[in-house]
Scaffold this active site. Sequence first.
Site, PDB file in Angstrom:
ATOM      1  N   GLN A  83       0.858  -1.195   0.000  1.00  0.00           N
ATOM      2  CA  GLN A  83       0.000   0.000   0.000  1.00  0.00           C
ATOM      3  C   GLN A  83       0.892   1.242   0.000  1.00  0.00           C
ATOM      4  O   GLN A  83       2.090   1.180   0.280  1.00  0.00           O
ATOM      5  CB  GLN A  83      -0.868   0.006   1.266  1.00  0.00           C
ATOM      6  N   HIS A 105      -8.527   3.610  19.739  1.00  0.00           N
ATOM      7  CA  HIS A 105      -7.710   2.614  20.437  1.00  0.00           C
ATOM      8  C   HIS A 105      -8.251   2.264  21.823  1.00  0.00           C
ATOM      9  O   HIS A 105      -8.127   1.121  22.276  1.00  0.00           O
ATOM     10  CB  HIS A 105      -6.253   3.081  20.504  1.00  0.00           C
ATOM     11  N   GLU A 109       1.277  -7.909  11.665  1.00  0.00           N
ATOM     12  CA  GLU A 109       1.147  -6.744  10.773  1.00  0.00           C
ATOM     13  C   GLU A 109       1.786  -7.113   9.435  1.00  0.00           C
ATOM     14  O   GLU A 109       2.937  -7.531   9.379  1.00  0.00           O
ATOM     15  CB  GLU A 109       1.858  -5.547  11.413  1.00  0.00           C
ATOM     16  N   GLY A 146      -2.308 -11.617   8.240  1.00  0.00           N
ATOM     17  CA  GLY A 146      -3.108 -12.180   9.328  1.00  0.00           C
ATOM     18  C   GLY A 146      -4.005 -13.318   8.884  1.00  0.00           C
ATOM     19  O   GLY A 146      -4.296 -14.238   9.641  1.00  0.00           O
ATOM     20  N   ASP A 179      -7.531  -5.135  14.104  1.00  0.00           N
ATOM     21  CA  ASP A 179      -7.333  -3.690  13.986  1.00  0.00           C
ATOM     22  C   ASP A 179      -6.849  -3.415  12.566  1.00  0.00           C
ATOM     23  O   ASP A 179      -5.680  -3.090  12.327  1.00  0.00           O
ATOM     24  CB  ASP A 179      -6.287  -3.276  15.029  1.00  0.00           C
ATOM     25  N   SER A 180      -7.763  -3.599  11.609  1.00  0.00           N
ATOM     26  CA  SER A 180      -7.348  -3.686  10.196  1.00  0.00           C
ATOM     27  C   SER A 180      -7.705  -2.425   9.414  1.00  0.00           C
ATOM     28  O   SER A 180      -8.436  -1.561   9.896  1.00  0.00           O
ATOM     29  CB  SER A 180      -8.070  -4.874   9.542  1.00  0.00           C
ATOM     30  N   THR A 181      -7.210  -2.411   8.187  1.00  0.00           N
ATOM     31  CA  THR A 181      -7.650  -1.397   7.228  1.00  0.00           C
ATOM     32  C   THR A 181      -9.041  -1.815   6.757  1.00  0.00           C
ATOM     33  O   THR A 181      -9.636  -2.740   7.300  1.00  0.00           O
ATOM     34  CB  THR A 181      -6.673  -1.348   6.033  1.00  0.00           C
ATOM     35  N   ASP A 182      -9.537  -1.143   5.717  1.00  0.00           N
ATOM     36  CA  ASP A 182     -10.895  -1.424   5.234  1.00  0.00           C
ATOM     37  C   ASP A 182     -10.916  -2.677   4.356  1.00  0.00           C
ATOM     38  O   ASP A 182      -9.864  -3.192   3.989  1.00  0.00           O
ATOM     39  CB  ASP A 182     -11.401  -0.192   4.455  1.00  0.00           C
ATOM     40  N   PRO A 208      -4.943  -4.945   1.143  1.00  0.00           N
ATOM     41  CA  PRO A 208      -4.424  -6.027   1.992  1.00  0.00           C
ATOM     42  C   PRO A 208      -5.408  -6.467   3.081  1.00  0.00           C
ATOM     43  O   PRO A 208      -5.339  -7.576   3.572  1.00  0.00           O
ATOM     44  CB  PRO A 208      -3.154  -5.418   2.593  1.00  0.00           C
TER      45      PRO A 208
END
Length: 283
Positions: free
Chosen positions: A31, A62, A106, A138, A155-158, A162
Amino acid sequence: MELWFSEMHTPSVKFSIKVDKQLFSEQSEFQRVDIFESQEFGRFLILDGCMMLTEKDEFIYHEMISHVPMCVNPNIKKVLLIGGGDGGTARELLKYETIETIDLVEIDEVVINACKKFIPQTSACLDNPKVKIYIEDGLKFIRHCADAYDLIIVDSTDPFGPGEGLFTKEFYGNCFNALHEDGIMVNQHENPFYRKDSIAMQRAHKRIVSSFPISRCYQLHIPTYPSGHWLFGFASKKFHPIHGVDFNQWKSLGIRTKYYNVHLHRGAFALPNYVENLLREVE
Ligand code: SAM
């Protein structure tokens, strides 16, 4: 000359922040990673053009992704954190002496290194001996885990790029298998407000409901995220997120927070009717 960062929240809605300077930019294997400095929000992390966190409002995300499950089950010792390379979630989890290990998986080491250099507010704890970092996908990592964790935080991106695999039925089924018999999974669950995001939210919820006996959503407000109205998923093999929770036990820990408190915990699960209806449509 003025410099602005803009993110398209929909094809016809743009969110912009006036920028003092750009601190970092690199196209990683996964990314585009950018970090900017601004007057209003301090430093902020952008991945593939999407807002991830700002120094000013990251505490909201968080704290809510960490303290809700930690209040529900005071015996959480082993945590799997998928994504979260900025370190903010790990920082909140490390406020609990009961936590023995945090396996942080990660996919992109560029994110970790950039946050270590430019956003110590969230990344400083990544050197804590309780945190073990795996630079892996993951989706693949979870396939080799069985009955290993008390808590999984996604706790991911959209759900594109990825992060796409972290919203699949296969992934949620593997998370169920990786959890102990009283395990909890909390996940980044998009927003209910904009149509494209609400469809992704419904799709994720449908898949989680088919994997876990208890599956709820709770809400928080994040000024810099699309619509500002955000959801996290709470899924569990045993614990309800409110019924039977010993909130006084959590208060006795004396954990310092800026956003989370036990009243907000209860209230966050009281969702607007339109959100309840979106969830009920896929349950
Ligand atoms: N914690 C931040 C916040 O406050 O919103 C945002 C989430 S964090 C930056 C998202 C992380 O998930 C990114 O660092 C990204 O590289 C990571 N990620 C995306 N897909 C992944 C995958 N399949 N496996 C592991 N990590 C992944």
